[in-house]
Write an enzyme that holds these catalytic residues in place. Structure first.
Site, mmCIF file in Angstrom:
data_model
loop_
_atom_site.group_PDB
_atom_site.id
_atom_site.type_symbol
_atom_site.label_atom_id
_atom_site.label_comp_id
_atom_site.label_asym_id
_atom_site.label_seq_id
_atom_site.Cartn_x
_atom_site.Cartn_y
_atom_site.Cartn_z
ATOM 1 C CG PHE A 26 -2.075 0.919 1.167
ATOM 2 C CD1 PHE A 26 -3.332 0.440 0.843
ATOM 3 C CD2 PHE A 26 -1.945 2.279 1.432
ATOM 4 C CE1 PHE A 26 -4.431 1.281 0.771
ATOM 5 C CE2 PHE A 26 -3.025 3.127 1.363
ATOM 6 C CZ PHE A 26 -4.280 2.630 1.036
ATOM 7 C CG ASP A 79 -2.994 3.347 6.375
ATOM 8 O OD1 ASP A 79 -2.485 2.898 7.410
ATOM 9 O OD2 ASP A 79 -4.007 2.863 5.844
ATOM 10 C CG ASN A 128 -2.967 11.470 -1.422
ATOM 11 O OD1 ASN A 128 -1.886 11.838 -0.972
ATOM 12 N ND2 ASN A 128 -4.124 11.872 -0.906
ATOM 13 C CG PHE A 329 -10.794 7.329 2.358
ATOM 14 C CD1 PHE A 329 -10.075 6.985 3.489
ATOM 15 C CD2 PHE A 329 -11.488 8.525 2.351
ATOM 16 C CE1 PHE A 329 -10.048 7.816 4.607
ATOM 17 C CE2 PHE A 329 -11.473 9.374 3.458
ATOM 18 C CZ PHE A 329 -10.747 9.017 4.585
#
Length: 349
Positions: A26, A79, A128, A329
């Site tokens: 991730f 995160d 992002n 997200f």
């Protein structure tokens, strides 16, 4: 509100898989949308972090350059259980530029630094870039079909589960605060709880709209419509519905849902009635928003990942890249693709 009962745009996934088997599965790369000025009293520092909390890194950077933590800022939380690249801003008026190559913190690498004239504020980023690897995928064909659908039609712009804390604890505490069962004094904690509450209410409206219409692109009389990629919005009138529907179908406009707060939500007529019905049982949380002077806002209900690309590393391992605007997200994209391993009989992740 039940966080585990959000509807899917393409129906409940039939495939399962594993996200974040490792932090390297991730990867998030922050896109500010601009380059540092090269001069000014602020120092922008771009770092790569693994297994670190964003606020913890900000405090460590502030300590290193000898400033108060309040003079260290960042555009968005990233995160902890991931590899993330993001910018931090350190206010250094009248101070020499420190050698950031000497900054040492486990899991953190300084990539570059440069002077800048303006403070980096929360939300001041364009988006992002995400690079994900999904493992142990149980049905390649089903996921492949979903990828094709998402590339064209996007996904619900749900706030991800991380917004609500472990097991939804932030939302639970906000509900207790709204019911006057607890008092919350710490500024950061108040902000987290308020954000969780209004995010959950937004998700509720989006989910109910999906349940009633099966789509997030049908324009109702009184809807608040947003230019795609912009924050401003306007209200749809009955006379304009056909024209506005065409603009939504062409991805020029997005239908929005409320981030409830003080003041009017922005919708009228049929759209307002739908939103009020969806949140009829959340009067305590809405009153909390008003009491805490959180201004009402709007957010697009649909997001289409930009530059979505994918490749199968083998029949059960998928690598995918895509870009999302600030506030959206990646986990909400993955949610439309598959269920977490071992949860096929559950409603949500």
């Amino acid at each position: 509100m039940d966080l585990a009962k959000q509807n899917w745009l393409y129906g409940k996934p039939t495939a399962e898989g594993v996200l974040k088997a490792t932090a390297e599965d991730f990867v998030v790369i922050e896109d500010l949308g601009y380059a540092p000025d090269g001069d000014g009293e602020q120092l922008l520092v771009r770092i790569r972090k693994t297994g670190c909390n964003t606020r913890f890194v900000a405090e460590a950077l502030a300590k290193f350059v000898g400033i108060h933590p309040r003079d260290a800022s960042f555009a968005g939380m990233k995160d902890r259980h991931a590899v993330t690249e993001q910018w931090f801003c350190l206010r250094l008026p009248g101070k020499e530029t420190p050698d950031m190559r000497k900054f040492a913190l486990e899991g953190v690498e300084v990539l570059e630094s440069a002077r800048h004239r303006r403070k980096l504020r929360t939300g001041a980023l364009q988006g992002n870039d995400f690079r994900l690897v999904l493992r142990q995928v149980t049905d390649r064909d089903a996921v492949e079909q979903r990828l094709q659908q998402i590339a064209l039609g996007g996904v619900p712009n749900y706030f991800g589960s991380q917004r609500f804390g472990h097991n939804g604890n932030n939302l639970l505490m906000a509900q207790r605060w709204a019911a006057d069962e607890i008092r919350v004094r710490e500024r950061n904690k108040r902000s987290f709880l308020l954000s969780a509450a209004r995010s959950a209410m937004f998700n509720q409206v989006v989910s109910d709209r999906l349940a009633q219409q099966g789509t997030l692109t049908k324009v109702l009389n009184g809807d608040a419509l947003q230019l795609t990629g912009r924050g401003s919005w306007f209200v749809a009138t009955a006379e304009e519905l056909d024209t506005l529907q065409q603009r939504v179908d062409e991805n020029e406009l997005r239908v929005t849902a409320p981030l409830p707060g003080s003041g009017e939500w922005g919708t009228r007529d049929e759209a307002l009635a739908l939103e009020q019905a969806s949140l009829a049982s959340e009067t305590a949380l809405i009153e909390l928003m008003t009491r805490e002077k959180v201004e009402a806002a709007r957010r697009a209900m649909l997001v289409i990942p930009r530059d979505l690309r994918w490749v199968w590393l083998d029949d059960a391992t998928l690598a995918m890249n895509f870009w999302l605007p600030a506030g959206s997200f990646a986990t909400s994209v993955v949610r439309e693709l598959l269920l977490p391993q071992g949860s096929a009989d559950e409603v949500d992740e």
